[in-house]
Every structure is written in structure tokens, then in C-alpha cells.
Write a protein that holds these residues in place. Structure first.
Motif, PDB file in Angstrom:
ATOM      1  N   ARG A   1      47.617  46.105  39.858  1.00 29.19           N
ATOM      2  CA  ARG A   1      46.849  45.286  38.904  1.00 29.19           C
ATOM      3  C   ARG A   1      45.377  45.589  39.140  1.00 29.19           C
ATOM      4  NH1 ARG A   1      49.603  39.735  40.781  1.00 29.19           N
ATOM      5  NH2 ARG A   1      48.748  40.521  42.736  1.00 29.19           N
ATOM      6  N   VAL A   2      44.759  46.199  38.156  1.00 21.03           N
ATOM      7  CA  VAL A   2      43.401  46.710  38.359  1.00 21.03           C
ATOM      8  C   VAL A   2      42.462  46.211  37.267  1.00 21.03           C
ATOM      9  CG1 VAL A   2      42.008  48.774  38.761  1.00 21.03           C
ATOM     10  CG2 VAL A   2      44.462  48.827  39.286  1.00 21.03           C
ATOM     11  N   GLY A   3      41.323  45.671  37.698  1.00 17.31           N
ATOM     12  CA  GLY A   3      40.302  45.237  36.746  1.00 17.31           C
ATOM     13  C   GLY A   3      39.025  46.026  36.923  1.00 17.31           C
ATOM     14  N   THR A   4      38.272  45.661  37.945  1.00 21.52           N
ATOM     15  CA  THR A   4      36.937  46.233  38.153  1.00 21.52           C
ATOM     16  C   THR A   4      36.911  47.768  38.146  1.00 21.52           C
ATOM     17  OG1 THR A   4      36.403  44.274  39.452  1.00 21.52           O
ATOM     18  CG2 THR A   4      34.909  46.144  39.659  1.00 21.52           C
TER      19      THR A   4
ATOM     20  N   HIS B   1      48.477  39.947  46.769  1.00 23.52           N
ATOM     21  CA  HIS B   1      47.052  40.019  46.436  1.00 23.52           C
ATOM     22  C   HIS B   1      46.298  40.291  47.725  1.00 23.52           C
ATOM     23  CE1 HIS B   1      43.329  37.800  44.595  1.00 23.52           C
ATOM     24  NE2 HIS B   1      43.158  39.107  44.648  1.00 23.52           N
TER      25      HIS B   1
ATOM     26  N   VAL C   1      43.871  44.409  34.158  1.00 25.31           N
ATOM     27  CA  VAL C   1      43.562  42.982  34.249  1.00 25.31           C
ATOM     28  C   VAL C   1      42.465  42.654  33.240  1.00 25.31           C
ATOM     29  CG1 VAL C   1      42.630  41.150  35.732  1.00 25.31           C
ATOM     30  CG2 VAL C   1      44.230  42.844  36.681  1.00 25.31           C
TER      31      VAL C   1
ATOM     32  N   LEU D   1      47.948  35.685  36.181  1.00 27.96           N
ATOM     33  CA  LEU D   1      47.692  35.834  37.616  1.00 27.96           C
ATOM     34  C   LEU D   1      47.593  34.498  38.349  1.00 27.96           C
ATOM     35  CD1 LEU D   1      45.060  38.699  37.448  1.00 27.96           C
ATOM     36  CD2 LEU D   1      47.415  38.881  38.280  1.00 27.96           C
TER      37      LEU D   1
ATOM     38  N   TYR E   1      35.267  41.248  31.886  1.00 23.45           N
ATOM     39  CA  TYR E   1      34.431  42.191  32.643  1.00 23.45           C
ATOM     40  C   TYR E   1      33.193  42.617  31.833  1.00 23.45           C
ATOM     41  CZ  TYR E   1      38.238  42.350  36.015  1.00 23.45           C
ATOM     42  OH  TYR E   1      39.174  41.993  36.948  1.00 23.45           O
TER      43      TYR E   1
ATOM     44  N   ARG F   1      44.987  33.164  49.650  1.00 23.87           N
ATOM     45  CA  ARG F   1      44.648  32.432  48.437  1.00 23.87           C
ATOM     46  C   ARG F   1      45.875  31.646  47.974  1.00 23.87           C
ATOM     47  NH1 ARG F   1      40.813  34.730  43.756  1.00 23.87           N
ATOM     48  NH2 ARG F   1      42.597  35.445  42.594  1.00 23.87           N
TER      49      ARG F   1
ATOM     50  N   SER G   1      47.401  44.174  44.297  1.00 23.72           N
ATOM     51  CA  SER G   1      46.003  44.177  43.888  1.00 23.72           C
ATOM     52  C   SER G   1      45.180  44.824  44.978  1.00 23.72           C
ATOM     53  CB  SER G   1      45.508  42.751  43.670  1.00 23.72           C
ATOM     54  OG  SER G   1      46.353  42.074  42.775  1.00 23.72           O
ATOM     55  N   HIS G   2      44.202  45.593  44.552  1.00 27.59           N
ATOM     56  CA  HIS G   2      43.206  46.185  45.453  1.00 27.59           C
ATOM     57  C   HIS G   2      43.727  47.264  46.382  1.00 27.59           C
ATOM     58  CE1 HIS G   2      41.023  42.230  44.495  1.00 27.59           C
ATOM     59  NE2 HIS G   2      40.594  43.191  43.701  1.00 27.59           N
TER      60      HIS G   2
ATOM     61  N   LYS H   1      40.498  39.381  32.257  1.00 32.47           N
ATOM     62  CA  LYS H   1      40.300  37.950  32.519  1.00 32.47           C
ATOM     63  C   LYS H   1      38.818  37.608  32.480  1.00 32.47           C
ATOM     64  CE  LYS H   1      40.197  38.397  37.563  1.00 32.47           C
ATOM     65  NZ  LYS H   1      40.925  38.176  38.808  1.00 32.47           N
TER      66      LYS H   1
END
Ligand SMILES: *Cc1c(COP(=O)(O)O)cnc(C)c1O
Length: 365
Positions: free
Chosen positions: A225-228, A160, A29, A76, A35, A132, A203-204, A31
Motif C-alpha cells: 500500500r503506497v501513497g507518498t 503497517h 493509497v 485503512l 496528497y 498503532r 505499508s512502507h 486519502k
């Protein structure tokens, strides 16, 4: 003089590789402020990782990513009739995968595609305990009918989920339970049945949850879907530094700063790089919020009783107090007499939230 994010390249890259190995089907991810790294850098990293899809948050972020990464681009935030069209942003519509969270939007997107001579690629969002965006199972059943009419190309279903729940021993983690409850819905099943490549974008979920799901549902292509935990998961590889720009010795009662406050005691006003334009100053004040705690602090004559607020700047191993609210690009700190005073030009550590900070420079070794 700047606020710099320093990255231990070998360590960071090894971590990125490790995550890609632990998360088959990984969708990085990219966005927001990327980050802390910036969207362009993350897009290039995703290309280097060899993934087939990158997720952005907003349509407006597509132009930052599409020339640096050559795979599919998942957006997203759910498509809405007023969303910027990829073509208007200079981005190839064929690479874009839209998230759709409402039945009316699915119909409108299919119509939009027809009007522009293409079949939009869509991921249908199923509402989760996050509450959400997304459709209920009944709505997904209707969506399946729309998909079968052929106005859109189905790329799967998205879930999500909230951040990971606490795990008790070897009990089935509740993310798995929630995912399986959602998967069991006839509407969701009907949507997945419209394609010979059923995919679920999640996600998560952590790697063990995904492993469990992959074993129990081998027919599904899981797309985490991974960001952090991808970009920021190896904190030891990341360091933020500011530069000491000036240091002024002050006596008790000396005035300084925009507000001409007076020094509560002898010390040093330290001018350092980083201010509101970088996102500095969004930190919470010191933890002692109760009246009683404040009274005790006052009695001790300590600096936060004088209205000083804890800063993210660390000098001599301690978070120092802002001498006054941060300026646009610099901040003023107050060092009480006796604290070590760094030299002008010296770099000091700053502990900031990466996702809310605009760094002047990112240096990867
Ligand atoms: C931002 C976002 C993610 C990534 O979240 P992280 O906590 O940074 O991994 C995943 N899915 C959705 C829908 C998001 O909006």
C-alpha cells in the motif's frame, strides 16, 4: 488569484508506471487531501494504472473515489462499531474491504453483516512495532476461529510498518526481519490458512524488501500500500506557484497590515496568493531557535529578530519572510531593499508540504 500545483504530466505518469512495475500487487493509497492532488484525481489515476484495489483512509472518503475507480476499496482506518456504513454513504458494500484491528470489532462486524444480509470482506491487522492498530498473534489465533465460522470473508492480513530503517550495506533489512517474525506467528499462520489465497497487505516496504519477501514466501500474495512514494515520489515533476497580487514600497517605520506593524527598514511589502485556508503558515519559523543564536541575529539587526518568520515563498532564489502572519487567502511578505521585486501578475515558487496544502487548482500538462 490562486495557489496552483503544476504537474509535468509525462514525467509524473512515467513515474507512476515505473512504481506500478516495481511494486507488483500495488495498492495506491488515496486519502486525506489526496496528497495535494485531490482524491478524485487519484482515483482516476488508479483506474488508469489498472490496479485492482485502491486504499482510502476513512469511510467518509469512499464517496469521493467509488465512481471514479471501479475495483475494490480498502479502508485503512480500522472498522469500529460507530463507523459509517458504506451503504449509508451510497457505496456498494461488496467492493469494500474493511480493516479490523480488534477481536471485539471482528465479532461486531460479522454481526453487523448478518443483520444486513452480507458477509463483510476483512483484512485483519496485526500489530507491529508501529504500535498503532492491530491484534497480537494470540488474538489472531482467536480471530482465525471467528473467520472459520464464516461471518466474514477473509482478504488477508495487514502489517503497517514504520518508515524505512537506515540500511547498512547488504545486511538483511530490518523490515524484512520484522515481517518474517510476524509471519512466523502461529496465530497469523492460522488466519492465512483459512483462505486458499493468502495475502499480506504491507505499508512502507521498499521494492527490494518486497522482492526478498516474495522470493522467500512465494505462497503469499504481497499487496504493498503506497501513497507518498507513488504520488509524490518524483518531486521534479511537481511545482507549486503563487501569483504576485500587489507590491508596495515602504520606508522604515511605515505601518502596514492587519496588525499595523512597522517596517523595520526600507523595502517592499509583497502581497501574494495563498493563505491559511490553503495551509500556508504551518511552516516552522527559521531554524535559529536557541537564545544565543537569536541574540546573534539581533546583533546583526536581521529581520527575523524583528519577529519575522520564514515563509515558503521563494523570490530571487531565497525563502522570503512573512511581513505578518498569513491571511485567509493571501500572504504579505517583506522584501528588504535591494532584493528583486517581481512584477504584479508574476508567478513565484512556493515550497509547501503537499499533504497539508489545499491547492486552488491542479494543472497537469
Ligand atoms: C497512509 C497509509 C499508508 C500510505 O503511506 P505513505 O507513507 O503515504 O506511503 C499505508 N498504510 C497505512 C496503514 C496508512 O495509513
Amino acid at each position: 488569484m490562486s495557489l496552483v500545483l503544476r504537474v509535468d504530466g509525462p514525467r509524473w505518469r512515467a513515474h507512476l508506471h515505473g512504481v506500478a512495475e516495481r511494486f507488483p500487487g500495488l495498492v495506491p493509497v488515496a486519502k486525506g487531501n489526496g496528497y495535494g492532488f485531490g482524491l478524485a484525481r487519484l482515483a482516476r489515476r488508479a483506474q488508469w494504472l489498472g490496479v485492482d484495489t485502491v486504499a482510502v483512509g476513512l469511510y467518509e472518503e469512499l464517496p469521493h473515489v467509488h465512481q471514479r475507480f471501479d475495483g475494490d476499496l480498502l479502508v485503512l482506518s480500522p472498522w469500529r462499531p460507530h463507523a459509517a456504513a458504506p451503504a449509508d454513504l451510497g457505496v456498494d458494500e461488496g467492493r469494500v474491504v474493511h480493516s479490523v484491528g480488534r477481536l471485539t470489532d471482528l465479532a461486531a462486524l460479522a454481526e453487523h453483516g448478518r443483520a444486513h444480509g452480507h458477509r463483510p470482506r476483512v483484512v485483519l491487522e496485526r500489530i507491529t512495532s508501529m504500535l498503532r492498530h492491530g491484534m497480537t498473534d494470540d488474538e489472531l489465533a482467536e480471530a482465525a476461529a471467528t473467520v472459520r465460522q464464516g461471518g466474514v470473508r477473509l482478504e488477508g492480513v495487514a502489517l503497517h510498518l514504520p518508515l524505512p530503517p537506515p540500511r547498512a550495506g547488504h545486511a538483511t533489512p530490518s523490515h524484512v526481519r520484522e515481517v518474517e517474525q510476524l509471519l512466523a506467528g502461529p496465530g497469523l499462520a492460522a488466519v492465512l490458512a483459512t483462505t486458499d489465497r493468502p495475502r499480506v497487505w504491507v505499508s512502507h516496504l521498499d521494492d527490494t524488501e518486497l522482492e526478498t519477501l516474495a522470493l522467500r514466501h512465494p505462497g503469499v500474495g504481497w499487496r504493498p500500500r503506497v501513497g507518498t512514494s507513488l504520488w509524490l515520489g518524483e518531486r521534479a515533476a511537481l511545482r507549486v506557484t503563487a501569483t504576485v497580487l500587489d507590491a508596495h514600497a515602504v520606508q522604515r517605520g511605515d505601518a502596514y497590515g492587519y496588525r499595523q506593524r512597522t517596517a523595520p527598514r526600507r523595502g517592499t511589502v509583497l502581497v501574494v496568493s495563498g493563505g491559511t485556508s490553503h495551509g500556508v503558515g504551518l511552516e516552522a519559523p527559521t531554524g535559529q531557535g536557541t537564545l544565543k543564536a537569536r541574540a546573534a541575529t539581533l546583533a546583526r539587526g536581521s529581520l527575523d529578530a524583528a519577529g519575522f518568520v520564514r515563509s515558503p515563498y521563494v523570490v530571487g532564489g531565497k525563502h522570503r519572510l512573512f511581513a505578518e502572519p498569513p491571511h485567509m487567502q493571501v500572504s504579505m511578505l517583506f522584501l528588504p531593499h535591494g532584493a528583486p521585486v517581481p512584477e504584479v501578475g508574476e508567478e513565484i515558487e512556493v515550497r509547501l508540504r503537499y499533504t497539508t496544502t489545499a491547492f486552488d487548482r491542479v494543472e497537469v500538462t
